[in-house]
Enzyme design. Sequence first.
Site, mmCIF file in Angstrom:
data_model
loop_
_atom_site.group_PDB
_atom_site.id
_atom_site.type_symbol
_atom_site.label_atom_id
_atom_site.label_comp_id
_atom_site.label_asym_id
_atom_site.label_seq_id
_atom_site.Cartn_x
_atom_site.Cartn_y
_atom_site.Cartn_z
ATOM 1 N N ASN A 20 -20.605 -35.335 24.722
ATOM 2 C CA ASN A 20 -21.944 -35.924 24.483
ATOM 3 C C ASN A 20 -21.371 -36.774 23.316
ATOM 4 O O ASN A 20 -20.665 -36.630 22.420
ATOM 5 C CB ASN A 20 -22.863 -34.875 23.715
ATOM 6 C CG ASN A 20 -22.371 -33.766 22.976
ATOM 7 O OD1 ASN A 20 -21.013 -33.472 22.858
ATOM 8 N ND2 ASN A 20 -23.252 -33.299 21.887
ATOM 9 N N CYS A 75 -25.863 -36.886 26.900
ATOM 10 C CA CYS A 75 -25.181 -35.829 27.121
ATOM 11 C C CYS A 75 -23.959 -35.868 27.937
ATOM 12 O O CYS A 75 -23.645 -36.956 28.505
ATOM 13 C CB CYS A 75 -26.256 -35.051 27.837
ATOM 14 S SG CYS A 75 -27.662 -34.371 27.280
ATOM 15 N N GLU A 87 -23.081 -34.381 30.323
ATOM 16 C CA GLU A 87 -22.958 -34.490 32.114
ATOM 17 C C GLU A 87 -23.312 -35.682 32.354
ATOM 18 O O GLU A 87 -22.612 -36.023 33.493
ATOM 19 C CB GLU A 87 -24.123 -33.515 32.509
ATOM 20 C CG GLU A 87 -23.909 -32.088 32.149
ATOM 21 C CD GLU A 87 -24.490 -31.638 30.741
ATOM 22 O OE1 GLU A 87 -24.518 -32.604 29.642
ATOM 23 O OE2 GLU A 87 -24.864 -30.635 30.691
#
Length: 130
Positions: free
Chosen positions: A42, A53, A55
């Site tokens: 992040n 984020c 991901e």
Amino acid sequence: MTDQELFTYAQKACEKAYAPYSRFRVGAALLTKDGKVYTGANIENASYGATVCAERTALFAAVLDGRREFTAIAVAAVQPDGAYASAPPCGICRQALSEFSDGSLRVLYGTPQQLQEASLGSLLPQAFGL
Ligand code: THU
């Protein structure tokens, strides 16, 4: 690549997190169909909404490198007190992952001692699509 190994990549990526505001560090490791791992962390911003984020930083790194087929993603999250948190991807990240994966993408999260698994389809049953 075992699930534990993929999670270890996510743990390592956590160290790269830039999270001076929440102090909640997240690392992600995305596994391609042909066995390559892309990591992300992040990256926060003083304008909080500009935060990205872990991901999605992993996903975007992979896509920019020409990868679009994934089998699993591991997410490791560390709280300000240093303890691991069990943190499945947020809703925006679920939707972003769904652009490049079907519901069978394996999502691994939890702690190094206790990994949890869910399919992307179970986490986002009705992904938006055009
Ligand atoms: N965060 C992630 O990196 N992934 C998620 O799926 C949820 C939240 C980050 C964003 C922010 O930097 C911090 O965690 C606290 O919300």
